[in-house]
Scaffold this motif. Structure first.
Motif, mmCIF file in Angstrom:
data_model
loop_
_atom_site.group_PDB
_atom_site.id
_atom_site.type_symbol
_atom_site.label_atom_id
_atom_site.label_comp_id
_atom_site.label_asym_id
_atom_site.label_seq_id
_atom_site.Cartn_x
_atom_site.Cartn_y
_atom_site.Cartn_z
ATOM 1 N N TYR A 1 7.042 8.601 -0.724
ATOM 2 C CA TYR A 1 7.600 7.457 0.011
ATOM 3 C C TYR A 1 8.367 6.566 -0.977
ATOM 4 C CZ TYR A 1 3.891 8.590 3.470
ATOM 5 O OH TYR A 1 3.055 9.210 4.355
ATOM 6 N N SER B 1 -3.011 17.524 -5.903
ATOM 7 C CA SER B 1 -2.066 16.446 -5.565
ATOM 8 C C SER B 1 -1.132 16.193 -6.746
ATOM 9 C CB SER B 1 -2.806 15.162 -5.160
ATOM 10 O OG SER B 1 -3.405 14.512 -6.277
ATOM 11 N N THR C 1 -2.915 11.435 0.180
ATOM 12 C CA THR C 1 -1.992 10.484 0.822
ATOM 13 C C THR C 1 -1.379 9.530 -0.199
ATOM 14 O OG1 THR C 1 -3.177 10.743 2.875
ATOM 15 C CG2 THR C 1 -1.709 8.849 2.727
ATOM 16 N N PRO C 2 -2.156 8.790 -1.007
ATOM 17 C CA PRO C 2 -1.477 7.946 -1.994
ATOM 18 C C PRO C 2 -0.830 8.758 -3.126
ATOM 19 C CG PRO C 2 -3.875 7.747 -2.229
ATOM 20 C CD PRO C 2 -3.621 8.588 -1.017
ATOM 21 N N GLU D 1 -7.652 14.127 2.104
ATOM 22 C CA GLU D 1 -6.555 13.291 2.614
ATOM 23 C C GLU D 1 -6.513 11.932 1.909
ATOM 24 O OE1 GLU D 1 -6.712 13.214 6.912
ATOM 25 O OE2 GLU D 1 -6.627 15.399 7.003
ATOM 26 N N ARG D 2 -7.697 11.390 1.554
ATOM 27 C CA ARG D 2 -7.719 10.098 0.829
ATOM 28 C C ARG D 2 -7.058 10.223 -0.539
ATOM 29 N NH1 ARG D 2 -13.056 9.667 2.604
ATOM 30 N NH2 ARG D 2 -13.930 10.172 0.566
ATOM 31 N N SER E 1 0.420 4.144 0.499
ATOM 32 C CA SER E 1 0.147 5.114 1.576
ATOM 33 C C SER E 1 0.837 4.738 2.889
ATOM 34 C CB SER E 1 -1.358 5.197 1.850
ATOM 35 O OG SER E 1 -2.051 5.554 0.701
ATOM 36 N N ASP E 2 1.420 3.541 2.935
ATOM 37 C CA ASP E 2 2.036 3.041 4.168
ATOM 38 C C ASP E 2 3.558 3.250 4.072
ATOM 39 O OD1 ASP E 2 3.207 1.482 6.160
ATOM 40 O OD2 ASP E 2 1.720 -0.116 5.991
ATOM 41 N N HIS E 3 4.014 4.317 4.746
ATOM 42 C CA HIS E 3 5.413 4.737 4.621
ATOM 43 C C HIS E 3 6.395 3.595 4.891
ATOM 44 C CE1 HIS E 3 8.630 7.955 5.873
ATOM 45 N NE2 HIS E 3 8.995 7.250 4.828
ATOM 46 N N GLY F 1 2.374 9.013 -1.076
ATOM 47 C CA GLY F 1 2.733 7.667 -1.538
ATOM 48 C C GLY F 1 3.844 7.728 -2.580
ATOM 49 N N ASP G 1 0.880 -1.167 0.000
ATOM 50 C CA ASP G 1 0.000 0.000 0.000
ATOM 51 C C ASP G 1 0.918 1.217 0.000
ATOM 52 O OD1 ASP G 1 -1.649 2.134 0.509
ATOM 53 O OD2 ASP G 1 -2.836 1.107 2.045
#
Ligand SMILES: NC(=O)c1ccc[n+]([C@@H]2O[C@H](COP(=O)([O-])OP(=O)(O)OC[C@H]3O[C@@H](n4cnc5c(N)ncnc54)[C@H](OP(=O)(O)O)[C@@H]3O)[C@@H](O)[C@H]2O)c1
Length: 261
Positions: free
Chosen positions: A117, A159, A109-110, A105-106, A62-64, A114, A60
């Motif tokens: 990251y 974004s 974030t990705p 934010e949804r 979005s998961d650093h 994302g 994912d």
């Protein structure tokens, strides 16, 4: 079809659908060593099945910490990356009458974090390719919406504009290391993401056409990969008009959309 003279080590995110899936299929068929990422492990495994040059790496974006761990896994598999292509993204449209920070934010974030990251995880691997004396390229999928603010696209367009600015700025700072940066600005591409849109999408191309344009641009080392050109040049031109004229055109587009609904 364009390709590189030698097999490339490539990390591609957003590989399970739309533009990314078309890219994955073509890059695997061209014989490159391709690490495919997205959240849907089954779809990734299906794409890699029967292709020893393809690696399934679910993450994912979005998961650093998960993205950093993915970079470490690629280091174990390939040692270095010639190309890192961050294509994963999502789109939701804002209703300004119900300003929704959770939606913003949804999307951010990705799309933005994302991607960054991924950049953080990929940079040591791109530097490893440079140490081998090879070229190295960082790329990310922004959008033609970054050229021109459009109605309801506050979150998505911003974004993407942030990705374009960030990577163009980073390009200047990575130049001394010989790491090149390409930013991809597609117009409308027919994918599950745009199938949800409820407005006309002029000059839409297929995901296969998009993938061909992206690969051709990366092979040529283009800094701004944009397509279809008739559409993206028009949007670029509109984007440099004075703000009052841009507002006038934007409001006319909004009214026309409302009439067609
Ligand atoms: N289609 C267009 O007209 C168009 C135009 C301009 C720019 N773009 C950009 O092009 C990129 C690809 O779009 P598309 O149209 O091909 O969309 P799509 O068909 O919806 O594909 C999006 C891909 O991103 C992955 N993804 C989404 N969120 C993720 C997350 N949190 N972590 C990891 N992977 C994630 C999805 O896989 P999983 O669901 O398996 O995670 C999927 O593989 C996006 O960045 C989009 O903004 C598209």
């Amino acid at each position: 079809m364009s390709t590189w003279k030698t097999p490339q080590r490539i990390w591609l995110t957003g590989a399970t659908s739309g533009i990314g899936e078309a890219l994955a299929t073509k890059l695997i068929a061209q014989g490159h060593h391709v690490v495919l990422s997205a959240r849907n492990q089954e779809a990734l495994d299906d794409l890699c099945d029967g292709h020893p040059n393809a690696y399934s790496l679910p993450v994912d974006i979005s998961d650093h910490q998960a993205v950093i761990a993915a970079g470490e896994q690629i280091s174990t598999w390939l040692g270095a990356l010639d190309i890192a292509l961050f294509n994963a993204g999502t789109c939701e449209y804002l209703d300004a009458q119900h300003f929704d920070m959770a939606l913003i934010e949804r999307v951010f974030t990705p799309n933005l974090f994302g991607t960054l990251y991924g950049v953080e995880a990929a940079l040591p691997l791109l530097r490893a390719a440079r140490k081998e004396g090879k070229p190295a390229r960082l790329a990310a999928t922004s959008s033609a919406s970054a050229y021109l603010p459009l109605p309801r696209a506050e979150a998505y367009g911003a974004s993407k504009a942030a990705i374009s600015y960030f990577l163009e700025s980073l390009r200047l700072d990575l130049d001394q290391e010989g790491i090149d940066v390409s930013v991809i600005h597609p117009g409308f591409v027919k994918t599950p993401l745009t199938d949800r849109n409820d407005f006309p999408m002029p000059m839409q191309v297929t995901a296969e056409q998009a993938a061909d344009a992206i690969i051709a641009g990366l092979v040529k080392g283009k800094l701004d990969i944009h397509f279809p050109r008739r559409f993206t040049y028009l949007v670029k031109c509109l984007g440099i008009l004075p703000p009052a004229l841009r507002r006038h055109i934007g409001l006319r587009m909004t009214r026309r959309q409302e009439e067609q609904q």
